[in-house]
Design an enzyme around this catalytic site. Structure first.
Site, PDB file in Angstrom:
ATOM      1  N   HIS A 153       7.491   7.446  17.339  1.00  0.00           N
ATOM      2  CA  HIS A 153       8.259   7.679  16.117  1.00  0.00           C
ATOM      3  C   HIS A 153       9.569   8.406  16.410  1.00  0.00           C
ATOM      4  CE1 HIS A 153       4.092   7.304  14.356  1.00  0.00           C
ATOM      5  NE2 HIS A 153       4.772   6.396  13.701  1.00  0.00           N
ATOM      6  N   HIS A 210       5.008  -1.579  15.219  1.00  0.00           N
ATOM      7  CA  HIS A 210       3.703  -1.310  15.817  1.00  0.00           C
ATOM      8  C   HIS A 210       2.610  -1.457  14.767  1.00  0.00           C
ATOM      9  CE1 HIS A 210       5.152   2.584  14.306  1.00  0.00           C
ATOM     10  NE2 HIS A 210       3.879   2.939  14.160  1.00  0.00           N
ATOM     11  N   CYS A 268      -4.369   7.266   6.921  1.00  0.00           N
ATOM     12  CA  CYS A 268      -3.527   6.320   7.660  1.00  0.00           C
ATOM     13  C   CYS A 268      -3.738   6.557   9.150  1.00  0.00           C
ATOM     14  CB  CYS A 268      -2.053   6.526   7.333  1.00  0.00           C
ATOM     15  SG  CYS A 268      -1.600   6.187   5.629  1.00  0.00           S
ATOM     16  N   HIS A 275      -3.464   4.598  13.449  1.00  0.00           N
ATOM     17  CA  HIS A 275      -3.151   3.520  14.381  1.00  0.00           C
ATOM     18  C   HIS A 275      -4.395   3.172  15.194  1.00  0.00           C
ATOM     19  CE1 HIS A 275       0.481   5.992  13.763  1.00  0.00           C
ATOM     20  NE2 HIS A 275       1.129   4.838  13.738  1.00  0.00           N
ATOM     21  N   GLU A 328      -9.934  13.088  10.210  1.00  0.00           N
ATOM     22  CA  GLU A 328      -8.994  13.715   9.291  1.00  0.00           C
ATOM     23  C   GLU A 328      -9.684  14.417   8.132  1.00  0.00           C
ATOM     24  OE1 GLU A 328      -5.832  11.305   7.853  1.00  0.00           O
ATOM     25  OE2 GLU A 328      -5.266  10.546   9.826  1.00  0.00           O
ATOM     26  N   TYR A 340       5.955  -2.685   6.466  1.00  0.00           N
ATOM     27  CA  TYR A 340       7.049  -1.964   5.814  1.00  0.00           C
ATOM     28  C   TYR A 340       7.893  -1.228   6.845  1.00  0.00           C
ATOM     29  CZ  TYR A 340       4.871   2.531   6.755  1.00  0.00           C
ATOM     30  OH  TYR A 340       4.367   3.627   7.398  1.00  0.00           O
ATOM     31  N   GLU A 351       9.752   4.862  10.198  1.00  0.00           N
ATOM     32  CA  GLU A 351       8.474   4.164  10.322  1.00  0.00           C
ATOM     33  C   GLU A 351       8.753   2.667  10.320  1.00  0.00           C
ATOM     34  OE1 GLU A 351       5.663   4.640  11.223  1.00  0.00           O
ATOM     35  OE2 GLU A 351       4.729   6.479  10.486  1.00  0.00           O
ATOM     36  N   GLU A 410       6.051  -0.467  10.592  1.00  0.00           N
ATOM     37  CA  GLU A 410       4.652  -0.774  10.848  1.00  0.00           C
ATOM     38  C   GLU A 410       4.186  -2.098  10.260  1.00  0.00           C
ATOM     39  OE1 GLU A 410       2.724   3.685  11.262  1.00  0.00           O
ATOM     40  OE2 GLU A 410       2.533   2.657   9.335  1.00  0.00           O
ATOM     41  N   TRP A 413       5.248   4.289   2.004  1.00  0.00           N
ATOM     42  CA  TRP A 413       4.301   3.186   2.179  1.00  0.00           C
ATOM     43  C   TRP A 413       3.287   3.148   1.040  1.00  0.00           C
ATOM     44  CZ3 TRP A 413       4.628   7.346   5.538  1.00  0.00           C
ATOM     45  CH2 TRP A 413       3.547   8.239   5.546  1.00  0.00           C
TER      46      TRP A 413
END
Length: 207
Positions: free
Chosen positions: A31, A38, A73, A75, A93, A110, A120, A122, A169
């Protein structure tokens, strides 16, 4: 772009123009002002009454610190299926285990840029996770500042009234999720074949 992966490093999956896998980069380096495209995911966790668990991102986060957003959220790592990554992040989280994880927006992607230029970028399929009994969230302070359970219709109305009240997002995803119907527990489940190729099986961990 990284081709030889260190087992002690967390990586994200890089995507090409057709949303195919083209390589990997350490998460800590992805980032910045020229963030490469990604693979990511967004998850909306609902209880048995259709109430949504919203979160406030930790103020130490690199992107959109302290901002209100959806439940989770993250990855997927190399070789990791998206539902497995979602289960991992919900636990890491929020200390929550979902009973179901269903794909609802397979083709969402987005771009968004912060005021300091951090961007961002993604390919970000969206999932609905559900529980039949509302759990007590136990937020990881490195990831989440706070949580709250909210009525879905009220949340949509709040986003409509002020799109800056949530992450960029999340605002875009709410626009698309509302088209699936007013009851989030009745949203149709999308077929995995509609996922971007970077997220479809077979996945092989290059490590």
């Amino acid at each position: 772009m990284t081709s030889t992966l260190d087992p002690d490093v967390e990586y994200v999956v890089l995507c090409g123009e057709r949303h195919e896998r083209v390589g990997y980069v350490p998460k800590a380096e992805v980032h910045h002002s020229r963030t490469p495209l990604h693979l990511a995911f967004s998850c909306y966790l609902f209880d048995e009454r259709g109430h949504l668990l919203i979160t406030w991102r930790a103020r130490s986060k690199r992107t959109w610190p302290g901002v209100r957003t959806n439940s989770c959220c993250g990855h997927p790592g190399p070789g990791e299926r998206l539902p497995d990554a979602i289960a991992r992040r919900l636990t890491d989280e929020l200390g929550v285990t979902a009973e179901r994880v269903d794909l609802v927006l397979p083709e969402f992607s987005y771009e968004a840029t912060m005021s300091d230029g951090v961007r961002e970028n993604e390919v970000c399929p969206v999932y609905r996770a559900t529980v039949t009994s509302r759990p007590q969230a136990n937020p990881n302070p490195d990831e989440v500042d706070d949580t709250a359970w909210v009525d879905w219709a009220s949340f949509v109305a709040e986003v409509d009234a002020d799109r800056t009240s949530v992450s960029p997002w999340c605002a875009l995803q709410v626009d698309q999720l509302r088209t699936l119907g007013p009851d989030p527990l009745a949203w149709p489940v999308a077929d995995d074949t509609r996922l971007p190729s970077a997220a479809r099986e077979p996945l092989e961990d290059p490590r």
